[in-house]
Design a protein around this motif. Structure first.
Motif, mmCIF file in Angstrom:
data_model
loop_
_atom_site.group_PDB
_atom_site.id
_atom_site.type_symbol
_atom_site.label_atom_id
_atom_site.label_comp_id
_atom_site.label_asym_id
_atom_site.label_seq_id
_atom_site.Cartn_x
_atom_site.Cartn_y
_atom_site.Cartn_z
ATOM 1 N N GLU A 1 -8.247 -0.025 9.158
ATOM 2 C CA GLU A 1 -8.815 -0.537 7.813
ATOM 3 C C GLU A 1 -10.008 -1.734 8.250
ATOM 4 O OE1 GLU A 1 -5.314 -1.830 5.971
ATOM 5 O OE2 GLU A 1 -4.829 0.283 5.449
ATOM 6 N N GLU B 1 -2.164 6.722 4.968
ATOM 7 C CA GLU B 1 -2.657 8.114 4.762
ATOM 8 C C GLU B 1 -3.644 8.643 5.897
ATOM 9 O OE1 GLU B 1 -4.728 10.718 1.121
ATOM 10 O OE2 GLU B 1 -4.312 8.576 0.601
ATOM 11 N N PHE B 2 -4.572 7.947 6.315
ATOM 12 C CA PHE B 2 -5.464 8.207 7.116
ATOM 13 C C PHE B 2 -4.952 8.491 8.672
ATOM 14 C CE2 PHE B 2 -9.019 6.751 10.396
ATOM 15 C CZ PHE B 2 -9.770 7.600 9.741
ATOM 16 N N GLU C 1 -5.643 2.412 2.788
ATOM 17 C CA GLU C 1 -5.741 3.842 3.058
ATOM 18 C C GLU C 1 -5.247 4.048 4.362
ATOM 19 O OE1 GLU C 1 -9.449 4.953 2.033
ATOM 20 O OE2 GLU C 1 -9.214 4.761 -0.156
ATOM 21 N N LYS D 1 -4.142 -0.127 -7.940
ATOM 22 C CA LYS D 1 -3.324 0.085 -7.011
ATOM 23 C C LYS D 1 -3.211 -1.164 -5.952
ATOM 24 C CE LYS D 1 -7.828 1.634 -4.450
ATOM 25 N NZ LYS D 1 -8.484 2.742 -3.709
ATOM 26 N N CYS E 1 -11.618 3.636 7.504
ATOM 27 C CA CYS E 1 -10.991 3.976 6.274
ATOM 28 C C CYS E 1 -10.828 2.701 5.398
ATOM 29 C CB CYS E 1 -9.550 4.537 6.030
ATOM 30 S SG CYS E 1 -8.088 3.530 6.738
ATOM 31 N N ARG E 2 -10.759 2.747 3.938
ATOM 32 C CA ARG E 2 -10.516 1.466 3.239
ATOM 33 C C ARG E 2 -9.109 0.605 3.355
ATOM 34 N NH1 ARG E 2 -14.148 4.519 0.368
ATOM 35 N NH2 ARG E 2 -16.083 3.834 -0.221
ATOM 36 N N TYR F 1 0.600 -1.186 -0.140
ATOM 37 C CA TYR F 1 0.056 0.079 -0.009
ATOM 38 C C TYR F 1 0.883 1.349 0.009
ATOM 39 C CZ TYR F 1 -3.411 -3.585 1.809
ATOM 40 O OH TYR F 1 -4.545 -4.513 1.903
ATOM 41 N N THR G 1 2.539 2.403 2.486
ATOM 42 C CA THR G 1 2.585 3.129 3.918
ATOM 43 C C THR G 1 3.976 3.208 4.298
ATOM 44 O OG1 THR G 1 0.750 1.687 4.463
ATOM 45 C CG2 THR G 1 1.795 2.666 6.286
ATOM 46 N N SER H 1 -3.673 12.149 8.302
ATOM 47 C CA SER H 1 -4.515 12.858 7.833
ATOM 48 C C SER H 1 -5.041 14.032 8.955
ATOM 49 C CB SER H 1 -5.792 12.495 7.364
ATOM 50 O OG SER H 1 -6.646 11.671 8.449
#
Length: 443
Positions: free
Chosen positions: A336, A348-349, A345, A281, A341-342, A162, A164, A352
């Motif tokens: 997740e 990034e979450f 993600e 992705k 969040c999905r 992902y 990360t 944020s």
């Protein structure tokens, strides 16, 4: 099933070591606090409580089998019914749900759930060995031997799949340690920077010492009741009870050995659709689930608890979450699993700003405003992790949030979530073998 409520809770001071008291006395410290909070006399409590559930992770730390009955006796609860719960890191969360069962089923009107661990009785290397015995000792243990290694492997896969980053992980550490500055119960109250986290000694790359929770001594308890149980307390104290309702419980499991976990379709939450997990992705054009980067048990536990509580869009319908952040990476993985969040993600979450507390200066440039604070207490990373007590500590802090009494208990209102209606607690064992999720709501 009958409606079930949390009426009170208590937490002992979590510390690296509590040589001042026995494990029985540390539990009583939490129980006495819980009773004093609602003005219930101890003798009257012994008269009206129907029984208890005990939780502690390991017999090794106390070098004592049947420690639960020793606490039961010390508290004066014998000969009332009790049993012990053990489920690795999820022990406290499972204990809370066992108390719920006792009341929901009509077996009890008042049930005390208590948990403890005294991990300082052995050296840290020995404690890590005891904890690692919660992996498969014939397969996982010989090739790893300690949990930080297992979680490092998982997050490396998360990073590869992902994208990360270690800086995103460090945001979790900065957030949770900074929150703990305002929590008098927390073991590690520190103001950190991303550089501090990444510059700390590496335990198992990419995890540094500040990405990982610590071993602790401590205890916690909750008093769980039916509506009849609440009436008994109110009659005994002459005061109304500010109860919090338990509206959903869920559990999930997975194979002990990570290599046995399959690559199948994602288990979807109500707000997700299959197309969310198809595209460039994902490696191979489609998410292979759960692999070793996700916790299927956490997804199933969330799904079951959300269904019971009527939650269809977690991020917009939950006001705060106290989750099992044994590692910064596992907090990201759990975002997740819980559908905040999905999948893919989480990193990034984490950076944020959505999971941070409003009104606190974290020294970070956050792109978005807080939406659903995660671990406003400081979580395991900052509060400590006396395993059998941890899930119950989360239940107590969630109860205080929903009662609006954080300022009273922490001596500081900074961590009080504004007008919360619904909170979630999450406990996690091993590499994701047992997970419990419980939903609490303002009554």
């Amino acid at each position: 099933m009958r409606p079930v409520y949390v009426v009170s809770g208590g937490v002992s001071k979590f510390k690296k070591a509590r040589p001042d008291k026995t494990f029985q006395a540390i539990v009583k410290e939490a129980v006495v606090y819980a009773l004093q909070d609602i003005g219930l006399d101890y003798r009257k409590f012994l008269e009206i409580v129907d029984g208890s559930v005990a939780s502690y992770f390991s017999d090794h730390f106390t070098r004592q089998l049947m420690a639960g009955i020793m606490v039961q006796d010390y508290l004066g609860l014998t000969p009332k019914p009790s049993h012990r719960v053990e489920g690795g890191g999820a022990t406290g969360g499972l204990c809370f749900q066992e108390a719920w069962k006792s009341v929901a089923s009509g077996t009890m009107d008042l049930c005390l759930a208590y948990g403890f661990e005294t991990m300082s009785h052995v050296n840290t290397w020995k404690g890590n060995e005891f904890i690692a015995l919660a992996s498969d000792v014939s397969f996982d243990y010989p090739v790893g031997g300690f949990y930080s290694g297992y979680y490092a492997m998982m997050v490396v896969r998360h990073m590869k799949e992902y994208g990360t980053t270690v800086e995103q992980m460090a945001h979790v550490s900065v957030k949770n340690h900074r929150n703990a500055l305002y929590n008098s119960y927390a073991q590690k109250r520190q103001k950190l920077t991303i550089g501090d986290v990444r510059g700390a000694p590496v335990v198992a790359w990419p995890l540094t010492r500040l990405d990982i929770c610590v071993m602790s001594d401590g205890a916690a308890c909750t008093l769980v009741a039916s509506e009849e149980g609440i009436r008994k307390i109110e009659k005994a104290t002459g005061k109304p009870v500010n109860a919090v309702k338990i509206t959903g419980i869920g559990r999930g499991t997975d194979a002990m050995r990570m290599s046995d976990r399959p690559h199948k379709d994602v288990i979807l939450l109500p707000h997700e659709k299959p197309e969310d997990y198809v595209g460039k992705k994902f490696v191979g054009g489609k998410l292979k689930y759960p692999g070793i980067h996700s916790f299927r048990a956490g997804r199933v536990a969330s799904l079951n608890a959300y269904k019971q509580a009527g939650i269809t869009d977690p991020l917009s319908q939950i006001d705060f979450v106290e989750l099992h952040d044994a590692y910064t990476s596992s907090e990201i993985q759990t975002y997740e699993d819980m559908g905040l969040c999905r999948y893919g993600e989480g990193g990034e979450f984490a950076a944020s700003g959505k999971t941070f507390m409003p009104g606190i200066d974290y020294g970070l440039k956050l792109k978005e405003k807080p939406v659903c604070p995660v671990n406003p207490s400081g979580g395991l990373i900052a509060c400590g992790h006396p395993v059998g007590a941890t899930g119950l500590m989360q239940a107590v802090f969630a109860t205080w949030q929903l009662q609006g009494t954080i300022g009273k208990h922490f001596g500081d209102k900074t961590l009080q979530v504004k007008n919360p209606k619904r909170g979630v607690i999450h406990s996690h064992a091993g590499t994701g073998t047992y997970v419990s999720v419980s939903i609490l709501e303002k009554n």
